[in-house]
Design an enzyme around this catalytic site. Structure first.
Site, PDB file in Angstrom:
ATOM      1  N   HIS A 170       7.301   4.759 -11.495  1.00 21.04           N
ATOM      2  CA  HIS A 170       6.393   5.561 -12.323  1.00 21.04           C
ATOM      3  C   HIS A 170       6.163   4.960 -13.711  1.00 21.04           C
ATOM      4  CE1 HIS A 170       6.909   8.710  -9.325  1.00 21.04           C
ATOM      5  NE2 HIS A 170       6.006   9.434  -9.944  1.00 21.04           N
ATOM      6  N   GLU A 179      -4.871   9.038  -1.928  1.00 20.44           N
ATOM      7  CA  GLU A 179      -5.551   8.272  -2.984  1.00 20.44           C
ATOM      8  C   GLU A 179      -6.616   7.345  -2.438  1.00 20.44           C
ATOM      9  OE1 GLU A 179      -2.292   8.732  -2.911  1.00 20.44           O
ATOM     10  OE2 GLU A 179      -1.836   9.781  -4.784  1.00 20.44           O
TER      11      GLU A 179
END
Lengths: 328, 374
Positions: free
Chosen positions: A129, A60
């Protein structure tokens, strides 16, 4: 007007902008041959090729920074983060580079880039998450932050974001991708920085964005049956805040409740409260209330997950409180 | 034996190295006087790296660096007065005094910045190289970073992508043997940074970073390799900083003997001796060059000192691009010099992207081979 799912509206915006401007490319994990983890990029690889729909390694920070570098020299990257939870790894590139390039260069550089992906709670995905991280990015000068609730706004705001000359952070609701709504075809632009009165009312203003919008609408409908007229203001853009729209609505209803999925401390709602009390104090008939996620990490267990998040009953209770009805 | 270099080339390299040296000495002095604040990382000892690299590439190639970033823009041709003004925090600096020592940007000379987070510029460089390929331009990007940055995730993540996508980027690790005050060997499993290239299947080489001609040759070769579409190169320039990490660092972590030994490798006398041996210039020629560059630096300090602080309205500029706003051209704004090479990018309508990053057929063949599809 055709009905589209939120994800289809985003897909349409991407395809139209890529068609219009070859400087636009999409990069992210699984965006190409897999057609997107949440299917936002469905079919785009076949249409635009591998130089413009790029399957990134799971890096990322690396691909966020690489895209910012491409934007520095005139390309217009759209960076899909598989979720904003993973984008925490990329925060240095987003915050220390993309947001500051123009400033550090004294106005020589611009960084027209969009970082987008799903945010908010998933369905029983536990704490790593399930986070609404908007406030983290809204904190930084040099970024714009958007969080549309409806498919039409998703399309219009993404198109604006891609055309914007600044880094734009776009929070999509992970649980909104399958929501359907009418979406105008072709050139449909929603300006960044403009909130939207989604429901007119006179007794109280509910201020919200993204997935919480649906809970607010549910609460407003229920309250209407009790004779309470609720105005729902969807902020859509979190940085810059549409101060005028917030103040105009509060001056009309004299009461406000802010509903956000994220945590209360240093949340966006805290800034909205500050705005209202400093600029519209005399118009208030009650203290501004907030409904937020609980100050805990998200659990896996269904009942704990539900209890952690705002919902319509919690919003209804807050509205009644500012109206000095029950539970005051 | 006749030199492979022209007299002009060699004297340009010497002149630039001398400018960098003298500029940094004066910057250190001005820091001592309190005219420069914050962090100020001097480049003294490493001049051959920036100058050798710059002379080996084209003016339209991109360059970026870390926080030890005064030398590279000066090597590219940036105005010494405007760099010094930036160090002084004046409105006439390249970033209007908003960046300071660690953030020199001079887009006119294709210098895309100094960055303050260790390794943070490494992905940016790959992105600039990516843009060159995307547009079918044969530009290369040269990215400087320190030895300690090679332990950052940004380095590994980026080299992986740059290798996979064959991006035309030359990564130059300026290995001065210390990450701030910690010797690189104490923190690195493999302190020979160039060896890490093998992990990504790219070309990696060590270069004597105290020899400007060796730097020049290595970068020239690397640039040709990148331009030909072969992908990235990792060069490790073994160099040494004669001063501490920053002005706040007395550098007590290394011995006097070590510094004295390294000073014997000073790149300036080395080049001078070479030029004299080649009978291309005499002592008097060097004196003339040195006097001229001293005058440039003196004028730079005077310019910075006499420049006003930025106006307070500047607080509200350059954070967000407002609709219709033009980008700032510093030399034009400050010195009234017409800017001739400001970058312009093709609009999306004119741009044809022909590059196939991951040819479909090839990828499918690989999948078939791996038994993923039949």
């Amino acid at each position: 007007m055709p009905e589209l799912m939120y994800r289809e509206a985003l897909n349409q915006a991407l395809a139209e902008e890529m068609e219009r401007d070859a400087n636009v490319f999409l990069i992210g994990e699984e965006v190409g041959r897999y057609n997107g983890a949440f299917k936002v990029s469905q079919g785009l690889l076949d249409r635009f090729g591998s130089a413009r729909i790029i399957d990134a390694p799971i890096s990322e920070l690396g691909f966020a920074g690489m895209s910012a570098g491409a934007a520095m020299v005139g390309l217009r990257p759209v960076v899909e983060m598989m979720t904003w939870n993973f984008a925490i790894l990329a925060m240095d590139q987003i915050v220390n580079n993309a947001a500051k390039l123009r400033h550090m260069s004294g106005g020589q550089l611009r960084c027209p880039i969009v970082f987008r992906g799903p945010g908010g709670a998933g369905g029983r995905l536990s704490s790593q998450h399930s986070q609404a991280l908007e406030a983290n990015y809204a904190h930084f000068p040099g970024l714009k932050v958007i969080a549309p609730a409806t498919p039409a706004d998703a399309k219009g705001l993404l198109k604006s974001a891609i055309r914007d000359e600044n880094p734009v952070i776009m929070f999509e609701g992970e649980r909104l991708y399958a929501v359907k709504g009418e979406v105008p075809e072709g050139e449909h632009i929603v300006p960044i920085g403009k909130a939207d009165v989604k429901r007119e009312g006179t007794d109280v203003t509910l201020i919200t964005w993204s997935r919480m919008y649906y809970f607010c609408m549910e609460a407003a409908e229920a309250l209407a049956k009790e004779g309470i007229s609720v105005e729902v203001l969807d902020l859509r853009t979190l940085r810059p805040l549409d101060e005028e729209a917030i103040l105009a609505s509060v001056r009309k209803t004299n009461r406000a409740v802010i509903c956000e999925e994220g945590w209360a401390l240093a949340g966006i709602g805290a800034s909205v409260v500050d705005l209202i009390q400093s600029k519209a104090f005399d118009d208030l008939d009650a203290p501004v209330a907030r409904v937020t996620g609980l100050d805990v990490n998200m659990s896996y267990a269904a009942n704990l997950e539900n209890a952690t998040q705002p919902d319509a009953p919690k919003i209804i209770a807050a509205v009644k409180k500012v109206l000095y009805r029950e539970g005051a | 034996m006749a030199s492979a270099y022209s007299k002009e080339q060699l004297l340009t390299m010497y002149r630039k190295m001398y400018l960098l040296r003298r500029f940094e000495e004066r910057a250190g002095q001005q820091y001592g006087l309190g005219k420069i604040a914050g962090f100020c990382h001097l480049y003294i000892g490493q001049e051959a790296v920036a100058v050798g690299a710059n002379e080996a590439i084209r003016p339209d190639d991109y360059m970026l660096s870390a926080y030890r970033d005064h030398g590279q823009p000066l090597a590219r041709g940036s105005d010494a007065g405007m760099v010094m003004a930036e160090l002084f925090g004046r409105g006439t600096g390249y970033s209007k005094g908003k960046g300071g020592s660690m953030h020199i940007f001079d887009i006119e000379h294709n210098f895309y910045g100094g960055y303050g987070i260790v390794g943070g510029q490494i992905p940016l460089a790959a992105g600039m190289a990516f843009a060159s390929r995307y547009r079918n331009e044969d530009r290369v990007t040269v990215c400087f970073f320190g030895d300690a940055a090679a332990n950052q995730g940004a380095f590994h993540e980026t080299l992986n992508m740059a290798a996979k996508w064959k991006l035309p980027v030359i990564y130059i690790c300026e290995n001065n043997r210390y990450g701030m005050g910690t010797a690189i060997a104490r923190t690195s499993a493999v302190p020979e940074i160039h060896k890490r290239a093998s992990a990504y299947g790219i070309r990696g080489e060590a270069v004597d970073g105290m020899d400007v001609l060796k730097m020049y040759e290595a970068v020239k070769d690397a640039a040709a390799y990148c331009r030909a579409g072969n992908g990235p190169v990792l060069l490790e320039a073994n160099t040494y900083r004669f001063r501490g990490h920053s002005m706040a660092d007395p550098a007590n972590y290394r011995t006097k003997q070590e510094v004295e030994d390294e000073r014997k490798n000073d790149p300036l006398p080395k080049l001078r001796a070479y030029i004299v041996a080649q009978k291309l210039a005499k002592d008097a020629d060097f004196e003339a060059i040195e006097e001229a560059e001293k005058a440039v630096v003196d004028a730079a300090v005077k310019f910075a000192d006499e420049s006003p602080e930025p106006s307070l309205d500047e607080l509200w500029r350059d954070t967000i691009v407002e609709p219709g706003e033009q980008d700032v051209r510093p030399r034009e704004r400050v010195l009234g010099v017409k800017v001739t090479q400001w970058p312009s990018y093709p609009s999306g309508q004119e741009l044809k992207v022909t590059w196939d990053l991951e040819p479909r057929e090839q990828a499918e063949q690989a999948d078939r081979k791996a038994g993923l599809i039949r």
